[in-house]
Design a protein around this motif. Structure first.
Motif, PDB file in Angstrom:
ATOM      1  N   ASN A 148     -10.931 -23.836  -7.143  1.00 23.25           N
ATOM      2  CA  ASN A 148     -11.904 -23.100  -7.951  1.00 23.25           C
ATOM      3  C   ASN A 148     -13.268 -23.078  -7.275  1.00 23.25           C
ATOM      4  O   ASN A 148     -13.942 -22.035  -7.235  1.00 23.25           O
ATOM      5  CB  ASN A 148     -12.017 -23.724  -9.350  1.00 23.25           C
ATOM      6  N   ASN A 149     -13.697 -24.230  -6.763  1.00 21.26           N
ATOM      7  CA  ASN A 149     -15.001 -24.279  -6.100  1.00 21.26           C
ATOM      8  C   ASN A 149     -15.024 -23.397  -4.862  1.00 21.26           C
ATOM      9  O   ASN A 149     -16.044 -22.767  -4.557  1.00 21.26           O
ATOM     10  CB  ASN A 149     -15.344 -25.724  -5.721  1.00 21.26           C
ATOM     11  N   GLN A 150     -13.917 -23.369  -4.137  1.00 18.67           N
ATOM     12  CA  GLN A 150     -13.878 -22.511  -2.957  1.00 18.67           C
ATOM     13  C   GLN A 150     -14.009 -21.041  -3.345  1.00 18.67           C
ATOM     14  O   GLN A 150     -14.737 -20.281  -2.701  1.00 18.67           O
ATOM     15  CB  GLN A 150     -12.571 -22.731  -2.192  1.00 18.67           C
ATOM     16  N   GLY A 151     -13.297 -20.639  -4.397  1.00 23.23           N
ATOM     17  CA  GLY A 151     -13.389 -19.246  -4.823  1.00 23.23           C
ATOM     18  C   GLY A 151     -14.780 -18.888  -5.307  1.00 23.23           C
ATOM     19  O   GLY A 151     -15.315 -17.816  -4.995  1.00 23.23           O
ATOM     20  N   ILE A 152     -15.394 -19.794  -6.085  1.00 26.46           N
ATOM     21  CA  ILE A 152     -16.746 -19.523  -6.596  1.00 26.46           C
ATOM     22  C   ILE A 152     -17.745 -19.446  -5.447  1.00 26.46           C
ATOM     23  O   ILE A 152     -18.593 -18.540  -5.384  1.00 26.46           O
ATOM     24  CB  ILE A 152     -17.151 -20.608  -7.612  1.00 26.46           C
ATOM     25  N   ALA A 153     -17.648 -20.407  -4.504  1.00 26.81           N
ATOM     26  CA  ALA A 153     -18.583 -20.410  -3.369  1.00 26.81           C
ATOM     27  C   ALA A 153     -18.420 -19.159  -2.515  1.00 26.81           C
ATOM     28  O   ALA A 153     -19.410 -18.567  -2.063  1.00 26.81           O
ATOM     29  CB  ALA A 153     -18.362 -21.668  -2.525  1.00 26.81           C
ATOM     30  N   GLN A 154     -17.172 -18.730  -2.308  1.00 25.44           N
ATOM     31  CA  GLN A 154     -16.938 -17.531  -1.499  1.00 25.44           C
ATOM     32  C   GLN A 154     -17.501 -16.290  -2.187  1.00 25.44           C
ATOM     33  O   GLN A 154     -18.131 -15.434  -1.554  1.00 25.44           O
ATOM     34  CB  GLN A 154     -15.432 -17.372  -1.249  1.00 25.44           C
ATOM     35  N   ALA A 155     -17.281 -16.173  -3.507  1.00 23.61           N
ATOM     36  CA  ALA A 155     -17.789 -15.010  -4.242  1.00 23.61           C
ATOM     37  C   ALA A 155     -19.318 -14.976  -4.248  1.00 23.61           C
ATOM     38  O   ALA A 155     -19.936 -13.918  -4.053  1.00 23.61           O
ATOM     39  CB  ALA A 155     -17.249 -15.029  -5.675  1.00 23.61           C
ATOM     40  N   LEU A 156     -19.943 -16.147  -4.469  1.00 19.31           N
ATOM     41  CA  LEU A 156     -21.405 -16.191  -4.451  1.00 19.31           C
ATOM     42  C   LEU A 156     -21.961 -15.858  -3.079  1.00 19.31           C
ATOM     43  O   LEU A 156     -22.982 -15.164  -2.955  1.00 19.31           O
ATOM     44  CB  LEU A 156     -21.880 -17.574  -4.897  1.00 19.31           C
ATOM     45  N   ALA A 157     -21.306 -16.375  -2.017  1.00 19.16           N
ATOM     46  CA  ALA A 157     -21.778 -16.084  -0.660  1.00 19.16           C
ATOM     47  C   ALA A 157     -21.693 -14.585  -0.363  1.00 19.16           C
ATOM     48  O   ALA A 157     -22.624 -14.000   0.216  1.00 19.16           O
ATOM     49  CB  ALA A 157     -20.958 -16.877   0.352  1.00 19.16           C
ATOM     50  N   GLU A 158     -20.589 -13.942  -0.792  1.00 20.45           N
ATOM     51  CA  GLU A 158     -20.462 -12.495  -0.573  1.00 20.45           C
ATOM     52  C   GLU A 158     -21.511 -11.731  -1.385  1.00 20.45           C
ATOM     53  O   GLU A 158     -22.113 -10.765  -0.893  1.00 20.45           O
ATOM     54  CB  GLU A 158     -19.054 -12.040  -0.957  1.00 20.45           C
ATOM     55  N   GLY A 159     -21.740 -12.172  -2.618  1.00 20.31           N
ATOM     56  CA  GLY A 159     -22.743 -11.504  -3.438  1.00 20.31           C
ATOM     57  C   GLY A 159     -24.146 -11.630  -2.865  1.00 20.31           C
ATOM     58  O   GLY A 159     -24.914 -10.658  -2.841  1.00 20.31           O
ATOM     59  N   LEU A 160     -24.506 -12.832  -2.398  1.00 14.11           N
ATOM     60  CA  LEU A 160     -25.825 -13.024  -1.806  1.00 14.11           C
ATOM     61  C   LEU A 160     -25.982 -12.234  -0.516  1.00 14.11           C
ATOM     62  O   LEU A 160     -27.076 -11.734  -0.210  1.00 14.11           O
ATOM     63  CB  LEU A 160     -26.065 -14.513  -1.560  1.00 14.11           C
ATOM     64  N   THR A 161     -24.891 -12.098   0.231  1.00 11.45           N
ATOM     65  CA  THR A 161     -24.955 -11.293   1.456  1.00 11.45           C
ATOM     66  C   THR A 161     -25.224  -9.832   1.138  1.00 11.45           C
ATOM     67  O   THR A 161     -26.079  -9.175   1.768  1.00 11.45           O
ATOM     68  CB  THR A 161     -23.637 -11.429   2.239  1.00 11.45           C
ATOM     69  N   GLU A 162     -24.514  -9.287   0.131  1.00 10.78           N
ATOM     70  CA  GLU A 162     -24.763  -7.905  -0.270  1.00 10.78           C
ATOM     71  C   GLU A 162     -26.163  -7.728  -0.848  1.00 10.78           C
ATOM     72  O   GLU A 162     -26.819  -6.696  -0.629  1.00 10.78           O
ATOM     73  CB  GLU A 162     -23.706  -7.469  -1.297  1.00 10.78           C
ATOM     74  N   LEU A 163     -26.645  -8.754  -1.564  1.00  7.09           N
ATOM     75  CA  LEU A 163     -27.987  -8.676  -2.136  1.00  7.09           C
ATOM     76  C   LEU A 163     -29.056  -8.609  -1.051  1.00  7.09           C
ATOM     77  O   LEU A 163     -30.040  -7.877  -1.161  1.00  7.09           O
ATOM     78  CB  LEU A 163     -28.218  -9.875  -3.055  1.00  7.09           C
ATOM     79  N   SER A 164     -28.840  -9.389   0.018  1.00  6.98           N
ATOM     80  CA  SER A 164     -29.812  -9.356   1.118  1.00  6.98           C
ATOM     81  C   SER A 164     -29.809  -8.012   1.838  1.00  6.98           C
ATOM     82  O   SER A 164     -30.833  -7.587   2.375  1.00  6.98           O
ATOM     83  CB  SER A 164     -29.501 -10.481   2.110  1.00  6.98           C
ATOM     84  N   LYS A 165     -28.671  -7.326   1.852  1.00  8.71           N
ATOM     85  CA  LYS A 165     -28.604  -6.021   2.501  1.00  8.71           C
ATOM     86  C   LYS A 165     -29.246  -4.927   1.640  1.00  8.71           C
ATOM     87  O   LYS A 165     -29.854  -3.991   2.167  1.00  8.71           O
ATOM     88  CB  LYS A 165     -27.145  -5.656   2.799  1.00  8.71           C
ATOM     89  N   GLU A 166     -29.105  -5.025   0.312  1.00 10.87           N
ATOM     90  CA  GLU A 166     -29.584  -3.963  -0.572  1.00 10.87           C
ATOM     91  C   GLU A 166     -31.077  -4.060  -0.863  1.00 10.87           C
ATOM     92  O   GLU A 166     -31.731  -3.052  -1.119  1.00 10.87           O
ATOM     93  CB  GLU A 166     -28.800  -4.010  -1.897  1.00 10.87           C
ATOM     94  N   ASN A 167     -31.627  -5.301  -0.850  1.00 12.48           N
ATOM     95  CA  ASN A 167     -33.049  -5.508  -1.202  1.00 12.48           C
ATOM     96  C   ASN A 167     -33.353  -4.935  -2.596  1.00 12.48           C
ATOM     97  O   ASN A 167     -34.275  -4.135  -2.801  1.00 12.48           O
ATOM     98  CB  ASN A 167     -33.973  -4.884  -0.164  1.00 12.48           C
ATOM     99  N   SER A 168     -32.559  -5.296  -3.577  1.00 15.34           N
ATOM    100  CA  SER A 168     -32.692  -4.765  -4.929  1.00 15.34           C
ATOM    101  C   SER A 168     -33.907  -5.366  -5.631  1.00 15.34           C
ATOM    102  O   SER A 168     -34.282  -6.529  -5.401  1.00 15.34           O
ATOM    103  CB  SER A 168     -31.416  -5.056  -5.722  1.00 15.34           C
ATOM    104  N   ASP A 169     -34.507  -4.574  -6.511  1.00 16.91           N
ATOM    105  CA  ASP A 169     -35.652  -5.066  -7.295  1.00 16.91           C
ATOM    106  C   ASP A 169     -35.203  -5.996  -8.417  1.00 16.91           C
ATOM    107  O   ASP A 169     -35.985  -6.822  -8.897  1.00 16.91           O
ATOM    108  CB  ASP A 169     -36.416  -3.872  -7.896  1.00 16.91           C
ATOM    109  N   LYS A 170     -33.955  -5.854  -8.847  1.00 20.00           N
ATOM    110  CA  LYS A 170     -33.418  -6.694  -9.913  1.00 20.00           C
ATOM    111  C   LYS A 170     -32.236  -7.483  -9.351  1.00 20.00           C
ATOM    112  O   LYS A 170     -31.076  -7.085  -9.491  1.00 20.00           O
ATOM    113  CB  LYS A 170     -32.975  -5.835 -11.100  1.00 20.00           C
ATOM    114  N   PRO A 171     -32.524  -8.609  -8.702  1.00 22.78           N
ATOM    115  CA  PRO A 171     -31.440  -9.336  -7.996  1.00 22.78           C
ATOM    116  C   PRO A 171     -30.386  -9.900  -8.938  1.00 22.78           C
ATOM    117  O   PRO A 171     -29.196  -9.890  -8.622  1.00 22.78           O
ATOM    118  CB  PRO A 171     -32.201 -10.443  -7.254  1.00 22.78           C
ATOM    119  N   LEU A 172     -30.797 -10.398 -10.120  1.00 21.69           N
ATOM    120  CA  LEU A 172     -29.809 -11.002 -11.016  1.00 21.69           C
ATOM    121  C   LEU A 172     -28.837  -9.958 -11.557  1.00 21.69           C
ATOM    122  O   LEU A 172     -27.627 -10.209 -11.642  1.00 21.69           O
ATOM    123  CB  LEU A 172     -30.511 -11.715 -12.164  1.00 21.69           C
TER     124      LEU A 172
END
Length: 798
Positions: free
Chosen positions: A358-382
């Motif tokens: 479970n921790n591996q899946g959560i960490a992988q999903a969060l890492a992918e989400g943060l990577t996409e967030l850094s690429k998009e530079n969204s004004d509403k990150p959450l």
């Protein structure tokens, strides 16, 4: 070479055409280790070498040689006559007793330099006679080839008991110790299934049959599974025994499978043999062959635990190394399968695999989400992150439903007993079809199987190519992580006159891995370009063939790999700045909680992934496809290179093993020599015969000391074993003292029959010493003598 031959020192291998200095290194090794003689011993064996002899002395020596040679051959002929006269009828029981009496053996102290060749021939004949004189037990067919160490009769193993129902017939699975984290696999075995854990090294085929026979204890098995290392072309059953299509019809391999099949119920009663080779594909994918009641993995194993093992094999193996080291003294007296099950359960209970997944899946999903967030530079990150996680969750749910459908369809394609038919159909299904007769009852099954493999082959082929592209992209990202996290900051610090590492050390550690990154990035670009315009007629094999011709970059990395690791360790110890740098960079979220040495493991493991993907791609490529031949060529290149990597790993492990033995045995001479490796270690009790004048059935023996026998492929090392206990501790500590070493081609064996005064005993006779030994159990004696005979025969054939 002439000097080595004069001393009786021969190379254990044949030098290559361009190999120079082999005899010189062998001479230095013999002088400095096991074969070293003091000047006094050398003079007793070979005579005084420095003093010239007169003509009369040479003539007298020739006459003595002639007389001695005549005496030797007369005694050998006399001994053969005695053996024929006292041999029991019908070859039953023992055929040769006290063959190794010292009066019938030519001693080295009685010979001179001119009799080395004759002495070796006599010793070889005596060694062969001692092997043939050991007692034997009969096979199913009635011939004799296996030693008999137990006189009890096995009930019903070879006969068909009609009264026994299928429900009473157990399932049995053989688990090799070569597979990673095998204790977890043992703990995954279902209740009621017999598991036999066997050592990959230090066993023979007859020993493995003996273990199966004893585990069944007279019963027939409903099914038998073989969980061993290998690939879709061969099974790495034991060390030195790779069984595939090429050697399946050899007498030794054929006899083994015939006897193994005799322990399983007939096909009419639902009996079958399941081969879990290759491991990943056999555990998680559809099985080929005749359908059974359920899929083979569910017959023998708990599927949830087995899937955890499959997904976390590397991590589990690293954890179990420390667990084995800590727990093996406590379980030393227990059998292998019991200790394996206990250690596996201990790891499962301690590590809590569900939370890890479970921790591996959560960490992988969060890492992918943060990577996409850094690429998009969204004004509403959450909001962006929550939307991304919801989309990812729905995508995973669809994939899970597809996997459930595949799993429900899996038992319809369960595996049958023949892996040979599957391999032949992969290579050329048209030839396979034409070779079958229409009257063959299995013809329709094979035709249906072939049709099933050809259904939607283009779609499956596309899925495999996409998986190849995704895995290659992940691999290149790991290499780029090495460059960005480690190399770039170190070079920047060097340019700013605040060097953490010197330019030379940076070059030693990272130059090869950066070249690998460049090569694989180009390989990734080629795969990406090919997949953009992908169609059923497109090919991938030529890209792999081109990649296989550029593997000298990997060769440089693997040759320098030990130097790279030593350089990292040295710089960490001597440079505080580099130590602080590694402390900041290692085991972070960016490096996926891995350290620098752990990241350097990826190149060696990548080739096994290449091989599995290429096998899957060829499986779903029709025989008439243009890419079929190129894929076969690419598989041959990658497999050959993977064998090269495995050989390097094996050589390093052998050197470490010899070094460990060198440290454990006090007073042991240097063991490191070319092509030497450890086969088996056996603890025995040394006995002393109190009265040799009595008959063999009434002789008394006393236990004098404990010995440990270290069997190498070219020598047997004997050490004195002493045990010490620590106050308030349950475990004991063993220490070893070197006693002697004997070359295998000069070692004689004699069996001692069981009496009421002695059991499980045998004699080992060297040129100068004799040891009467006894094992704790009859199983240990059988396995030890079987392995020892095989090692002696192999050394004599060289």
């Amino acid at each position: 070479m002439p000097k080595c031959i004069r001393f009786g020192w021969f190379l254990p291998y044949a030098p290559a055409d361009n190999e120079y200095g082999a005899w010189k290194h062998h001479y230095v090794a013999c002088v400095s280790n096991l074969d070293w003689l003091t000047p006094r011993e050398a003079a007793a064996v070979y005579g005084t070498l420095n003093e010239p002899k007169t003509g009369d002395e040479e003539l007298q020596e020739r006459q003595r040689e002639k007389c001695l040679r005549k005496v030797i051959w007369e005694k050998i002929a006399l001994r053969k006559k005695e053996l024929l006269r006292v041999r029991p009828p019908w070859g039953s029981g023992t055929r040769c007793w006290r063959l190794l009496e010292s009066r019938y053996q030519p001693r080295l102290s009685q010979t001179s330099r001119g009799r080395v060749g004759l002495q070796e021939a006599v010793e070889k004949q005596l060694v062969s006679a001692s092997l043939e004189a050991l007692p034997r037990r009969s096979k199913v067919s009635g011939s004799h080839s296996y030693p008999l160490l137990s006189k009890k009769s096995w009930r019903g193993v070879y006969k068909n008991d009609d009264s026994s129902s299928r429900a009473s017939q157990p399932h049995i699975v053989l688990i090799s110790s070569r597979i990673p984290a095998y204790e977890v696999v043992v703990d995954s075995v279902r209740a009621g299934v017999i598991s036999v854990v066997y050592e990959h090294s230090g066993l023979t085929l007859e020993s493995l049959l003996y273990l199966v026979e004893k585990a069944l204890d007279g019963q027939r098995a409903q099914s038998l599974g073989v969980f061993s290392d290998g690939n879709s072309r061969e099974i790495h059953l034991l060390q030195g025994y790779k069984i595939g299509i090429k050697n399946l019809l050899r007498p030794e391999a054929r006899d083994f499978w015939e006897r193994l099949g005799s322990y399983v119920a007939p096909e009419e009663e639902g009996g079958h043999v399941d081969l879990f080779v290759p491991l990943g594909a056999s555990v998680l994918s559809d099985w080929l062959g005749r359908p059974w009641e359920r899929a083979p993995p569910s017959i023998y194993f708990s599927e949830s635990k087995l899937q955890v093992w499959s997904s976390l094999t590397d991590f589990l193996e690293d954890t179990l190394k420390s667990a084995r080291k800590q727990l093996s003294p406590l379980f030393k007296e227990l059998q292998k399968n019991i200790s394996g099950r206990m250690i596996g359960q201990f790891v499962f209970d301690t590590m809590n695999m569900a939370n890890i997944l479970n921790n591996q899946g959560i960490a992988q999903a969060l890492a992918e989400g943060l990577t996409e967030l850094s690429k998009e530079n969204s004004d509403k990150p959450l909001e962006f992150l929550s939307y991304f996680l919801l989309k990812n969750c729905s995508k995973k749910s669809k994939d899970l439903e597809g996997n459930v459908v595949l799993t429900e369809r899996g038992p319809e394609a369960a595996s049958g007993p023949s892996a040979k038919e599957r391999n032949v159909m992969e290579d050329n299904p048209q030839d396979k079809k034409s070779s079958r007769s229409q009257n063959d009852p299995n013809f329709e099954v094979l035709v249906q199987l072939e049709k099933k493999l050809q259904v939607d082959s283009a779609e499956k082929r596309t899925k495999v190519v996409r998986e190849l592209l995704q895995s290659e992209r992940r691999y290149v990202q790991m290499l780029e992580m090495l460059r960005d996290v480690y190399v770039t900051p170190l070079r920047a610090a060097l340019s700013s006159n605040r060097a953490i590492l010197s330019a030379a050390n940076i070059q030693i550690i990272f130059s090869d891995i950066l070249q690998i990154l460049s090569l694989n990035r180009q390989f990734l670009d080629n795969l990406r370009d090919r997949l953009r315009e992908w169609g059923p007629a497109h090919c991938v094999g030529e890209i792999f063939t081109k990649f296989g011709s550029q593997l000298n970059t990997y060769t440089n990395f693997f040759n320098n790999y030990p130097v790279v690791l030593k350089t990292i360790e040295k710089c960490r110890e001597m440079m505080p700045a580099f130590r602080a740098f590694l402390k900041r960079r290692d085991k972070t979220v960016v490096t996926k909680m891995l350290s620098l040495p752990e990241l350097l493991l990826y190149p060696s493991r990548r080739f096994e992934e290449y091989l599995n993907l290429l096998y899957a791609l060829r499986l779903h490529t029709p025989a008439e496809h243009v890419d079929r031949g190129a894929l076969t060529t690419a598989i041959d290149h990658i497999k050959k290179y993977k064998d090269y990597i495995d050989q390097m790993k094996q050589d390093i492990n052998m050197k470490e093993q010899l070094s460990d033995i060198q440290r454990v045995i006090w007073g042991c001479p240097p063991l490191s020599e070319v092509n030497r490796y450890l086969i088996r270690v056996q603890d025995v009790a040394q006995l002393h015969c109190c009265d040799e004048e009595r008959s063999s059935s009434s002789r008394l023996y006393e236990h004098t000391r404990d010995l440990s026998l270290f069997l190498f492929n070219d020598a047997l090392l004997v050490s004195n074993r002493s045990t010490s206990h620590t106050p308030f501790e349950r475990t004991s500590k063993s220490t070893h003292q070197f006693i002697a070493s004997v070359a295998l081609h000069r070692l004689l064996i004699e069996d001692i029959s069981d009496t009421k005064y002695i059991k499980n005993a045998f004699i080992l006779q060297g040129p100068k010493c004799e040891w009467i030994c006894a094992t704790e159990g009859e199983d240990d004696k059988f396995l030890w003598l079987s392995v020892l005979q095989n090692a002696i025969r192999s050394s004599m054939e060289k």
